[in-house]
Design a protein around this motif. Structure first.
Motif, short mmCIF file in Angstrom:
data_model
loop_
_atom_site.label_atom_id
_atom_site.label_comp_id
_atom_site.label_asym_id
_atom_site.label_seq_id
_atom_site.Cartn_x
_atom_site.Cartn_y
_atom_site.Cartn_z
N SER A 178 0.86 -1.18 0.00
CA SER A 178 0.00 0.00 0.00
C SER A 178 0.89 1.23 0.00
O SER A 178 1.85 1.31 0.77
N LEU A 179 0.57 2.18 -0.86
CA LEU A 179 1.27 3.46 -0.87
C LEU A 179 0.52 4.50 -0.06
O LEU A 179 1.00 5.63 0.09
N GLY A 180 -0.65 4.12 0.45
CA GLY A 180 -1.42 5.03 1.29
C GLY A 180 -2.06 6.17 0.53
O GLY A 180 -1.89 6.32 -0.69
N ASP A 181 -2.81 7.00 1.25
CA ASP A 181 -3.41 8.19 0.63
C ASP A 181 -2.38 9.31 0.62
O ASP A 181 -1.21 9.12 0.97
N HIS A 182 -2.81 10.49 0.21
CA HIS A 182 -1.88 11.61 0.06
C HIS A 182 -1.19 11.94 1.37
O HIS A 182 0.04 12.14 1.41
N GLU A 183 -1.95 11.98 2.44
CA GLU A 183 -1.38 12.30 3.75
C GLU A 183 -0.33 11.28 4.16
O GLU A 183 0.77 11.64 4.62
N SER A 184 -0.63 10.01 3.97
CA SER A 184 0.31 8.95 4.34
C SER A 184 1.57 9.00 3.48
O SER A 184 2.69 8.85 3.98
N ASP A 240 -3.47 -16.14 -3.04
CA ASP A 240 -2.31 -15.94 -2.17
C ASP A 240 -1.53 -14.70 -2.58
O ASP A 240 -1.47 -14.34 -3.76
N TYR A 241 -0.89 -14.07 -1.60
CA TYR A 241 -0.07 -12.89 -1.87
C TYR A 241 1.00 -12.78 -0.80
O TYR A 241 0.95 -13.42 0.25
N VAL A 242 2.02 -11.98 -1.11
CA VAL A 242 3.04 -11.63 -0.12
C VAL A 242 3.15 -10.12 -0.08
O VAL A 242 2.91 -9.43 -1.08
N ILE A 243 3.49 -9.59 1.11
CA ILE A 243 3.62 -8.15 1.28
C ILE A 243 5.08 -7.75 1.09
O ILE A 243 5.98 -8.37 1.65
N ASP A 244 5.30 -6.72 0.31
CA ASP A 244 6.64 -6.14 0.14
C ASP A 244 6.52 -4.64 0.36
O ASP A 244 6.03 -3.91 -0.50
N ALA A 245 6.97 -4.19 1.52
CA ALA A 245 6.82 -2.77 1.88
C ALA A 245 7.64 -1.85 1.00
O ALA A 245 7.40 -0.63 1.00
N ASN A 246 8.61 -2.38 0.28
CA ASN A 246 9.43 -1.56 -0.60
C ASN A 246 8.93 -1.53 -2.04
O ASN A 246 9.56 -0.91 -2.90
N LEU A 247 7.82 -2.21 -2.31
CA LEU A 247 7.28 -2.21 -3.66
C LEU A 247 6.67 -0.85 -3.97
O LEU A 247 5.74 -0.40 -3.29
N VAL A 248 7.21 -0.18 -4.96
CA VAL A 248 6.62 1.08 -5.43
C VAL A 248 6.45 0.96 -6.93
O VAL A 248 7.14 0.18 -7.59
N HIS A 260 -2.49 4.22 -2.60
CA HIS A 260 -3.12 3.03 -2.04
C HIS A 260 -2.49 1.76 -2.64
O HIS A 260 -1.29 1.58 -2.56
N THR A 261 -3.30 0.89 -3.25
CA THR A 261 -2.83 -0.43 -3.66
C THR A 261 -1.78 -0.36 -4.77
O THR A 261 -1.96 0.32 -5.78
#
Length: 426
Positions: free
Chosen positions: A166-172, A249-257, A265-266
């Protein structure tokens, strides 16, 4: 004079083009099942469209676009990706005013980027993509990812991994960007020149750098997931819950941009784990974007989409040893002996084709033996032989090339017989 295809392009020849056709038809049918409608946009657009939508800080705009000035002194660019053109058409044609929303579209077509050609990465390449515009529902995000996964699984691929962030909303995102600047600023001089510029223009893209990916600061970089506000966190949880409900199934990668500036967001990518696929494992990617429709002059509208390279899809099929069910054969070959028979062969071949039968004949004046060899090379299912004796009786010899059976039939019955036999095989 160089008469070869330009570097980074390729000819797709018979024998290979059938694979492309099969894959494209499967993707079109899958889109139909998900109720996505086809859109076809121009191959070139005004350069400003991509500068405004893709983003001036991206490698695409800065380094990779094919841009030229036309005779009207207008700056024109061959499209480097599909989303901007779809959104421009969405706004120009006021699709946002149609009663059925969201607007769900798909496209297949060539894109152009000036980059170093390598396996599965060309300067002219073909993308299939979808865009769903006009809904903030996280279930649409899950639907788009499900469609992407189904596209690969429907063709038989199994070594797949869905990577999610997740890239979050504008504030995030703003909070995360500030944290990234503070984190990387002490290491700025150690980063490549591109990342030094990205740190000022779009710090998120530093995480996507191929040159600096092994720098120690990358591993310890702040995670966007730690900066999601309550609304963004709930949105991300809803998306994950919808995927789980579908058994995906999925995996989370916090560095995925994502490499384009309009995402929030997604964000997701689908990768291949197949042995021998190559160093670049990404098959496709996409995500949610807000603000892009407004950027090209439309009303506030959110969207989500993805794009996949057909070249990389075909590479993945090859890596997993998947043979597409393509039948390389001819329904009927007409053999003619003599001038009168040749005239009748022209008529009969025409009638066969009009009846929906794939038919061909000799065009090189070959003897009967040569014509039969041609029928064999074409893997013809039936051969119709026209000679003087047959014509005198207003008949022709029909040979089943699979069973070897052959018999005479009146000329007026040939087309109906062959069609009936072929329909019976299906």
């Amino acid at each position: 004079m160089n008469m070869r295809a330009p570097r980074g392009t390729q000819d797709i020849l018979p024998g290979t083009s059938e694979k492309w056709q099969y894959v494209e038809q499967q993707l079109i049918e899958l889109s139909r099942r998900y109720n996505y409608k086809e859109i076809r946009t121009p191959i070139f657009e005004h350069t400003e469209l991509f500068q405004r939508s893709v983003g001036d800080s991206t490698d695409i705009v800065q380094k990779e676009m094919y841009t030229f000035t036309d005779r009207g002194d207008r700056s024109i660019t061959l499209r480097p990706e599909g989303t901007a053109s779809v959104v421009r058409s969405f706004v120009q044609n006021k699709l946002f005013g149609q009663p059925n929303q969201p607007t769900k579209l798909f496209y297949i077509g060539p894109m152009f980027r000036y980059e170093r050609p390598q396996q599965g990465r060309m300067r002219q390449f073909v993308q299939f993509g979808v865009e769903a515009l006009g809904s903030n529902d996280p279930s649409v995000d899950a639907e788009v990812m499900a469609l992407a996964m189904n596209a690969y699984q429907g063709l038989g691929l199994t070594s797949l991994k869905l990577v999610l962030n997740s890239l979050g909303d504008h504030e995030s995102r703003e909070a995360h960007k500030d944290a990234l600047v503070r984190h990387f600023e002490p290491h700025k001089n150690e980063l490549c020149s591109d990342c030094q510029l990205r740190l000022e223009q779009n710090p998120l893209r530093v995480l996507d750098c191929k040159k600096d990916k092994d720098h120690p600061a990358m591993e310890s970089a702040p995670s966007i997931l730690d900066y999601l506000n309550g609304e963004s966190r709930k949105y991300f949880e809803d998306v994950k819950n919808h995927l789980q409900a579908m058994g995906i199934d999925y995996v989370i990668d916090a560095n995925l941009v994502r490499g384009l500036d309009y995402y929030n967001h997604t964000a997701f990518e689908i990768m291949s784990d197949a042995d021998g696929f190559g160093a670049i494992t990404t098959l496709s990617g996409g995500g949610r974007y807000n603000g892009l429709v407004e950027e090209v002059g439309g009303p506030e509208t959110s969207g989500i989409g993805f794009a996949m390279s057909l070249e990389r899809l075909l590479m993945a099929l090859e890596a997993e040893g998947i043979e597409l069910p393509i039948e390389e054969s001819l329904d009927c070959y007409v053999v003619a002996l003599g001038e009168e028979a040749e005239q009748e062969a022209v008529r009969l071949t025409y009638n066969l084709r009009n009846a929906g039968i794939q038919a061909d004949k000799d065009y090189q004046g070959k003897k009967m033996k040569g014509q039969f060899k041609a029928a064999d090379r074409l893997n013809a299912k039936y051969v119709v032989v026209l000679g003087e004796r047959e014509l005198e009786q207003n008949a022709a010899t029909v040979k089943n090339m699979v069973s070897g059976d052959q018999f005479e039939l009146p000329l007026e019955e040939i087309t109906g017989y062959v069609k009936q036999e072929l329909d019976g095989r299906e």
